[in-house]
Design a protein around this motif. Structure first.
Motif, PDB file in Angstrom:
ATOM      1  N   ASP A  83     117.272  71.345 -12.771  1.00 29.11           N
ATOM      2  CA  ASP A  83     118.724  71.280 -12.591  1.00 29.11           C
ATOM      3  C   ASP A  83     119.446  71.686 -13.874  1.00 29.11           C
ATOM      4  O   ASP A  83     120.466  72.382 -13.841  1.00 29.11           O
ATOM      5  N   SER A  84     118.905  71.251 -15.019  1.00 23.66           N
ATOM      6  CA  SER A  84     119.510  71.617 -16.303  1.00 23.66           C
ATOM      7  C   SER A  84     119.436  73.120 -16.542  1.00 23.66           C
ATOM      8  O   SER A  84     120.395  73.741 -17.002  1.00 23.66           O
ATOM      9  N   LEU A  85     118.283  73.701 -16.233  1.00 21.31           N
ATOM     10  CA  LEU A  85     118.124  75.141 -16.409  1.00 21.31           C
ATOM     11  C   LEU A  85     119.009  75.914 -15.436  1.00 21.31           C
ATOM     12  O   LEU A  85     119.584  76.942 -15.795  1.00 21.31           O
ATOM     13  N   ALA A  86     119.112  75.407 -14.218  1.00 21.42           N
ATOM     14  CA  ALA A  86     119.945  76.081 -13.216  1.00 21.42           C
ATOM     15  C   ALA A  86     121.400  76.130 -13.657  1.00 21.42           C
ATOM     16  O   ALA A  86     122.129  77.084 -13.339  1.00 21.42           O
ATOM     17  N   ALA A  87     121.826  75.121 -14.404  1.00 21.41           N
ATOM     18  CA  ALA A  87     123.210  75.086 -14.876  1.00 21.41           C
ATOM     19  C   ALA A  87     123.494  76.200 -15.880  1.00 21.41           C
ATOM     20  O   ALA A  87     124.657  76.536 -16.129  1.00 21.41           O
ATOM     21  N   GLU A  88     122.447  76.783 -16.460  1.00 22.29           N
ATOM     22  CA  GLU A  88     122.610  77.859 -17.439  1.00 22.29           C
ATOM     23  C   GLU A  88     122.576  79.245 -16.800  1.00 22.29           C
ATOM     24  O   GLU A  88     122.750  80.256 -17.489  1.00 22.29           O
ATOM     25  N   LEU A  89     122.293  79.310 -15.528  1.00 22.61           N
ATOM     26  CA  LEU A  89     122.271  80.600 -14.844  1.00 22.61           C
ATOM     27  C   LEU A  89     123.700  81.094 -14.678  1.00 22.61           C
ATOM     28  O   LEU A  89     124.627  80.297 -14.520  1.00 22.61           O
ATOM     29  N   PRO A  90     123.939  82.411 -14.687  1.00 26.18           N
ATOM     30  CA  PRO A  90     122.943  83.490 -14.730  1.00 26.18           C
ATOM     31  C   PRO A  90     122.608  83.999 -16.129  1.00 26.18           C
ATOM     32  O   PRO A  90     122.104  85.108 -16.280  1.00 26.18           O
ATOM     33  N   THR A  91     122.905  83.227 -17.171  1.00 25.58           N
ATOM     34  CA  THR A  91     122.657  83.717 -18.520  1.00 25.58           C
ATOM     35  C   THR A  91     121.168  83.810 -18.836  1.00 25.58           C
ATOM     36  O   THR A  91     120.745  84.625 -19.651  1.00 25.58           O
ATOM     37  N   LEU A  92     120.361  82.965 -18.201  1.00 26.57           N
ATOM     38  CA  LEU A  92     118.914  83.025 -18.416  1.00 26.57           C
ATOM     39  C   LEU A  92     118.290  84.099 -17.533  1.00 26.57           C
ATOM     40  O   LEU A  92     118.683  84.253 -16.376  1.00 26.57           O
ATOM     41  N   ASP A  93     117.307  84.825 -18.071  1.00 30.41           N
ATOM     42  CA  ASP A  93     116.488  85.620 -17.159  1.00 30.41           C
ATOM     43  C   ASP A  93     115.288  84.762 -16.770  1.00 30.41           C
ATOM     44  O   ASP A  93     115.017  83.732 -17.383  1.00 30.41           O
ATOM     45  N   TRP A  94     114.561  85.154 -15.747  1.00 26.75           N
ATOM     46  CA  TRP A  94     113.560  84.235 -15.193  1.00 26.75           C
ATOM     47  C   TRP A  94     112.372  84.020 -16.128  1.00 26.75           C
ATOM     48  O   TRP A  94     111.718  82.987 -16.087  1.00 26.75           O
ATOM     49  N   LEU A  95     112.079  85.006 -17.007  1.00 28.70           N
ATOM     50  CA  LEU A  95     110.978  84.804 -17.951  1.00 28.70           C
ATOM     51  C   LEU A  95     111.311  83.709 -18.970  1.00 28.70           C
ATOM     52  O   LEU A  95     110.458  82.900 -19.329  1.00 28.70           O
ATOM     53  N   VAL A  96     112.559  83.681 -19.415  1.00 31.12           N
ATOM     54  CA  VAL A  96     112.998  82.628 -20.329  1.00 31.12           C
ATOM     55  C   VAL A  96     112.971  81.282 -19.617  1.00 31.12           C
ATOM     56  O   VAL A  96     112.513  80.270 -20.157  1.00 31.12           O
ATOM     57  N   LEU A  97     113.475  81.272 -18.382  1.00 32.97           N
ATOM     58  CA  LEU A  97     113.475  80.042 -17.603  1.00 32.97           C
ATOM     59  C   LEU A  97     112.059  79.529 -17.401  1.00 32.97           C
ATOM     60  O   LEU A  97     111.783  78.332 -17.582  1.00 32.97           O
ATOM     61  N   LEU A  98     111.158  80.421 -17.028  1.00 32.28           N
ATOM     62  CA  LEU A  98     109.764  80.034 -16.797  1.00 32.28           C
ATOM     63  C   LEU A  98     109.146  79.472 -18.070  1.00 32.28           C
ATOM     64  O   LEU A  98     108.471  78.434 -18.035  1.00 32.28           O
ATOM     65  N   ASP A  99     109.395  80.122 -19.192  1.00 32.18           N
ATOM     66  CA  ASP A  99     108.832  79.685 -20.464  1.00 32.18           C
ATOM     67  C   ASP A  99     109.321  78.279 -20.817  1.00 32.18           C
ATOM     68  O   ASP A  99     108.529  77.411 -21.212  1.00 32.18           O
ATOM     69  N   ARG A 100     110.597  78.040 -20.659  1.00 31.88           N
ATOM     70  CA  ARG A 100     111.161  76.731 -21.002  1.00 31.88           C
ATOM     71  C   ARG A 100     110.699  75.647 -20.038  1.00 31.88           C
ATOM     72  O   ARG A 100     110.431  74.508 -20.438  1.00 31.88           O
ATOM     73  N   LEU A 101     110.580  75.989 -18.770  1.00 31.49           N
ATOM     74  CA  LEU A 101     110.126  74.998 -17.798  1.00 31.49           C
ATOM     75  C   LEU A 101     108.672  74.606 -18.047  1.00 31.49           C
ATOM     76  O   LEU A 101     108.326  73.421 -18.008  1.00 31.49           O
ATOM     77  N   VAL A 102     107.832  75.582 -18.315  1.00 27.08           N
ATOM     78  CA  VAL A 102     106.422  75.284 -18.592  1.00 27.08           C
ATOM     79  C   VAL A 102     106.290  74.455 -19.863  1.00 27.08           C
ATOM     80  O   VAL A 102     105.492  73.511 -19.916  1.00 27.08           O
ATOM     81  N   ASP A 103     107.081  74.765 -20.882  1.00 21.49           N
ATOM     82  CA  ASP A 103     107.044  73.976 -22.111  1.00 21.49           C
ATOM     83  C   ASP A 103     107.443  72.525 -21.836  1.00 21.49           C
ATOM     84  O   ASP A 103     106.841  71.587 -22.372  1.00 21.49           O
ATOM     85  N   HIS A 104     108.467  72.354 -21.017  1.00 25.14           N
ATOM     86  CA  HIS A 104     108.911  70.999 -20.665  1.00 25.14           C
ATOM     87  C   HIS A 104     107.810  70.243 -19.924  1.00 25.14           C
ATOM     88  O   HIS A 104     107.502  69.089 -20.262  1.00 25.14           O
ATOM     89  N   MET A 105     107.198  70.889 -18.948  1.00 21.74           N
ATOM     90  CA  MET A 105     106.136  70.245 -18.193  1.00 21.74           C
ATOM     91  C   MET A 105     104.930  69.961 -19.080  1.00 21.74           C
ATOM     92  O   MET A 105     104.282  68.912 -18.954  1.00 21.74           O
ATOM     93  N   SER A 106     104.644  70.878 -19.991  1.00 22.81           N
ATOM     94  CA  SER A 106     103.528  70.687 -20.908  1.00 22.81           C
ATOM     95  C   SER A 106     103.715  69.420 -21.739  1.00 22.81           C
ATOM     96  O   SER A 106     102.781  68.628 -21.937  1.00 22.81           O
ATOM     97  N   ARG A 107     104.926  69.214 -22.228  1.00 23.67           N
ATOM     98  CA  ARG A 107     105.202  68.004 -23.024  1.00 23.67           C
ATOM     99  C   ARG A 107     105.035  66.748 -22.180  1.00 23.67           C
ATOM    100  O   ARG A 107     104.525  65.728 -22.650  1.00 23.67           O
TER     101      ARG A 107
END
Length: 207
Positions: A83-107
């Protein structure tokens, strides 16, 4: 155990009951992580929680319901980040979104070993597996919603399948990443490559 979706007998509405409900779930995490699912019992959870076994059974019919509820609980933090990442759309491209989401899940996985214990527990029986699949699909629906403006050339039905593949692959690799003797950071790098390559190929095939 018949094919069904396992849910608590009731979800508390009063603050006092919510405290007991949440306490039982937290103690369940500790017991599951310490003893494993086979040795996990409702009696042990109630004993460690300092509550009568009847109080536990007011909420949970058995240990299978408990681990499925823990699995739902685990999905909440991921959904919140989406939801937080979605609030930043459309400024994010999906590769950036994917990278940040995976990092969050990794933590989440590296800081809380019980997540992996819960995932393995829900894979242990057909009914818990079916319930976990529903939780995954609900999370995937949110992923598909976030992907929609980032992958406009992909039909909705295909985007739904893509999101389900992404979530399932991420869950599997995250649990692989925290196994004994496994290099977590290296596994996360490979997960990002897998997901990124998959999305690139899927989007290219849709246009």
């Amino acid at each position: 155990m018949t094919a069904q979706i396992l849910e608590p007998r009731k979800r508390p509405t009063q603050e006092r009951s919510k405290v007991k409900f949440d306490h039982l779930l937290q103690v369940s995490r500790d017991v599951l992580l310490e003893l494993g699912f086979e040795s996990f019992t409702c009696e042990e959870v109630a004993r460690r929680a300092g509550l009568p076994i009847g109080t536990l059974y007011q909420f949970f019919a058995n240990k299978y319901v408990i681990v499925c509820e823990l699995d739902r609980q685990n999905a909440v933090a991921i959904a919140s980040e989406l939801d937080s990442l979605a609030a930043e759309l459309p400024t994010l491209d999906w590769l950036v979104l994917l990278d940040r989401l995976v990092d969050h899940m990794s933590r989440l996985w590296i800081n809380d070993p019980s997540r992996s214990a819960v995932w393995y527990a829900v894979q242990s029986t057909p009914v818990t597996r079916s319930t976990a699949e529903v939780t995954e699909r609900e999370l995937a629906a949110r992923v598909a919603h976030v992907l929609a403006p980032l992958t406009p050339g992909t039909p909705r039905d295909r985007r739904k399948i893509m999101a389900e593949v992404l979530v399932h692959m991420a869950y599997s690799m995250l649990n692989f990443s925290v196994r004994d003797l496994q290099e977590h950071d290296e596994a996360i790098v490979e997960l990002k490559r897998l997901l990124g390559t998959y999305l690139l190929a899927a989007e290219a095939g849709a246009t």
